[in-house]
Design a protein around this motif. Structure first.
Motif, PDB file in Angstrom:
ATOM      1  N   GLY A  16       0.802  -1.263  -0.037  1.00  0.00           N
ATOM      2  CA  GLY A  16       0.082  -0.017  -0.153  1.00  0.00           C
ATOM      3  C   GLY A  16       0.746   1.266   0.093  1.00  0.00           C
ATOM      4  O   GLY A  16       2.158   1.262   0.342  1.00  0.00           O
ATOM      5  N   TYR A  18       0.725   5.305   1.463  1.00  0.00           N
ATOM      6  CA  TYR A  18      -0.011   6.336   2.078  1.00  0.00           C
ATOM      7  C   TYR A  18       0.365   7.693   1.843  1.00  0.00           C
ATOM      8  O   TYR A  18       1.649   7.769   1.571  1.00  0.00           O
ATOM      9  CB  TYR A  18      -0.203   6.176   3.534  1.00  0.00           C
ATOM     10  N   THR A  67      -3.509  -0.821  -2.405  1.00  0.00           N
ATOM     11  CA  THR A  67      -4.038   0.349  -1.900  1.00  0.00           C
ATOM     12  C   THR A  67      -3.340   1.845  -1.835  1.00  0.00           C
ATOM     13  O   THR A  67      -2.353   1.526  -1.794  1.00  0.00           O
ATOM     14  CB  THR A  67      -4.513  -0.014  -0.363  1.00  0.00           C
ATOM     15  N   TYR A  69      -3.947   5.686  -0.215  1.00  0.00           N
ATOM     16  CA  TYR A  69      -4.748   6.334   0.784  1.00  0.00           C
ATOM     17  C   TYR A  69      -3.982   7.857   1.090  1.00  0.00           C
ATOM     18  O   TYR A  69      -3.146   7.806   1.436  1.00  0.00           O
ATOM     19  CB  TYR A  69      -4.538   5.381   2.240  1.00  0.00           C
ATOM     20  N   SER A 258     -11.904  -1.901   5.314  1.00  0.00           N
ATOM     21  CA  SER A 258     -10.912  -1.312   4.665  1.00  0.00           C
ATOM     22  C   SER A 258      -9.556  -2.151   4.375  1.00  0.00           C
ATOM     23  O   SER A 258      -8.980  -2.488   5.281  1.00  0.00           O
ATOM     24  CB  SER A 258     -10.334  -0.183   5.775  1.00  0.00           C
ATOM     25  N   LYS A 259      -9.554  -2.437   3.049  1.00  0.00           N
ATOM     26  CA  LYS A 259      -8.192  -2.869   2.630  1.00  0.00           C
ATOM     27  C   LYS A 259      -7.347  -2.338   3.136  1.00  0.00           C
ATOM     28  O   LYS A 259      -6.096  -3.204   3.613  1.00  0.00           O
ATOM     29  CB  LYS A 259      -8.233  -3.104   1.170  1.00  0.00           C
ATOM     30  N   HIS A 260      -6.832  -0.983   3.097  1.00  0.00           N
ATOM     31  CA  HIS A 260      -5.490  -0.446   3.499  1.00  0.00           C
ATOM     32  C   HIS A 260      -5.367  -0.684   4.952  1.00  0.00           C
ATOM     33  O   HIS A 260      -4.221  -0.945   5.366  1.00  0.00           O
ATOM     34  CB  HIS A 260      -5.761   1.215   3.070  1.00  0.00           C
ATOM     35  N   ASN A 261      -6.154  -0.438   5.838  1.00  0.00           N
ATOM     36  CA  ASN A 261      -6.017  -0.290   7.163  1.00  0.00           C
ATOM     37  C   ASN A 261      -5.867  -1.680   7.736  1.00  0.00           C
ATOM     38  O   ASN A 261      -5.069  -2.110   8.487  1.00  0.00           O
ATOM     39  CB  ASN A 261      -6.875   0.392   7.989  1.00  0.00           C
ATOM     40  N   ASN A 263      -4.406  -3.844   5.697  1.00  0.00           N
ATOM     41  CA  ASN A 263      -2.976  -4.122   5.555  1.00  0.00           C
ATOM     42  C   ASN A 263      -2.110  -3.971   6.657  1.00  0.00           C
ATOM     43  O   ASN A 263      -1.009  -4.700   6.858  1.00  0.00           O
ATOM     44  CB  ASN A 263      -2.506  -3.698   4.310  1.00  0.00           C
ATOM     45  N   TYR A 270       4.075  -1.166   3.338  1.00  0.00           N
ATOM     46  CA  TYR A 270       3.436   0.093   2.876  1.00  0.00           C
ATOM     47  C   TYR A 270       4.451   1.183   2.679  1.00  0.00           C
ATOM     48  O   TYR A 270       5.391   1.280   3.658  1.00  0.00           O
ATOM     49  CB  TYR A 270       2.219   0.495   3.635  1.00  0.00           C
TER      50      TYR A 270
END
Length: 386
Positions: A16, A18, A67, A69, A258-261, A263, A270
């Protein structure tokens, strides 16, 4: 309860990215995230973000991006062109999954029809709307920019635009919020038919305005008993409405986690871009300087203003304990043993008292918090640390 995704599938999740957008219209009294209320250097910072994305292109070792974000701060201060600039830079340098989850945090007051129409033409496919409360007096107490009617209308406008993958934030456990108001906030969320809710107890962080108000006796301290009672109300209400409690502060309808969180909590790699952003690649943790001016100046010299920590075996054990216990997937003793041989035996000894008092439970090789245990999640995890 049905798991949002089997553990074997979660392990397959890719990396991911961020992106920290450090701008806000005004400072919420409780917030300790890094941000500036001045947009004076927004253009320079955007160029620095682009430069850092370019310089950090090798950090994730070519892994597919699952992801993206946009967090902050308030990322909804960005225009659609600015969002496209950052997303375009990422897609030029990384392989991004065709069904990647791309989230934008937004304040309700930013989401007018024109803004939402323009956002619908970007690759943003998930909105995280910072509602916090549907009561104007509460929002004023927090020093939020938006009004209660904007909170409700922003969700409806987003849905009308065709953006249905929406999560909203709510806060509980502060002096103005009695149990009846808290239940009304939850009922309003259910009426809006959003598929995901993140809800947090009000915490008093050092160096915030709220901490100063409490120190100077201008505000009462937070009440732990009130917070615990409202957390129980939250859990019961979410269960009744068919939401899965898949992480301590996160609830979703089936398939909408939430896929991002997720992960983050499962230890997936990330990359963090922007001032104060953190990165993790499994072996090290890296964090950027929380200063906009110094961040911009460093990137103008093609330098990343960051520090790096090599994670020890103990670091990795404790981090896994802390994050895994917060989730519906729980702490896998087999995975613990892959970090350190026979670690599960030592943990089981430390955990015995929590089995006995009903705060944790075990099925096969997975340890989970019970509903009561969720009230003490941080305490339990710290007591199990190596």
């Amino acid at each position: 309860m049905r798991l949002p995704l089997p553990l074997s599938e979660l392990i397959k999740l890719m990396a991911g990215i961020y992106i920290h957008i450090p701008f806000c219209k005004q400072a919420c009294y409780y917030c300790d995230f890094h941000f500036s209320t001045s947009l004076k250097y927004k253009d320079e910072l955007l160029q620095a973000l682009v430069k850092e994305i370019q310089l950090q292109k090798g950090y994730l070792d070519g892994e597919t991006i699952e992801t993206i974000y946009f967090g902050g701060g308030t990322p909804s201060v960005l225009s659609s062109d600015e969002i496209n600039l950052l997303l375009g830079t990422i897609t030029n340098l990384h392989t991004v999954s065709s069904n990647a989850e791309i989230t934008l945090e937004a304040n309700p007051d930013d989401l007018d029809r024109e803004k939402l129409s323009l956002l619908s033409k970007t690759d943003i496919n998930r909105l995280s709307i910072g509602i916090q409360s549907f009561f104007d007096d509460d929002l004023k107490w927090m020093n939020r920019v938006h009004k209660a009617n904007e909170a409700e209308s922003s969700v409806k406008r987003a849905q009308d635009t065709g953006i249905e993958n929406i999560t909203v934030d709510l806060i509980y456990g502060y002096p103005l919020l009695n149990d009846q108001k808290w239940k009304q906030n939850l009922e309003k969320v259910f009426e809006l038919n959003v598929p995901h809710v993140s809800s947090y107890s009000m915490t008093v962080e050092p160096r915030t305005a709220l901490a100063t108000f409490i120190k100077n006796k201008k505000q009462p301290a937070m009440d732990d008993q009130q917070s615990a009672a409202q957390f129980l109300i939250l859990m019961d209400a979410m269960q009744q409405q068919g939401f899965e409690h898949y992480e301590i502060s996160n609830f979703c309808k089936p398939g909408h986690y939430s896929k991002h969180n997720s992960n983050y909590w499962k230890g997936v790699k990330y990359l963090g871009i922007g001032p104060s952003a953190h990165s993790f690649n499994g072996e090290t943790r890296q964090w950027n300087i929380p200063n906009n001016t110094k961040y911009i100046q460093a990137l103008q010299q093609a330098s990343i203003p960051s520090e790096t920590e090599i994670l020890t075996e103990t670091d990795r054990l404790n981090e896994y304990i802390m994050t895994s216990l917060r989730t519906i997937w729980g702490l896998d003793l087999n995975k613990l043993n892959t970090i350190a041989e026979a670690a599960s035996s030592q943990l089981n000894i430390a955990a015995q008292r929590y089995f006995e008092n009903g705060w944790i439970e075990q099925k096969d090789q997975i340890i989970n918090l019970t509903q009561t245990g969720k009230l003490y999640a941080d305490h339990i995890a710290s007591e199990l640390f190596f």
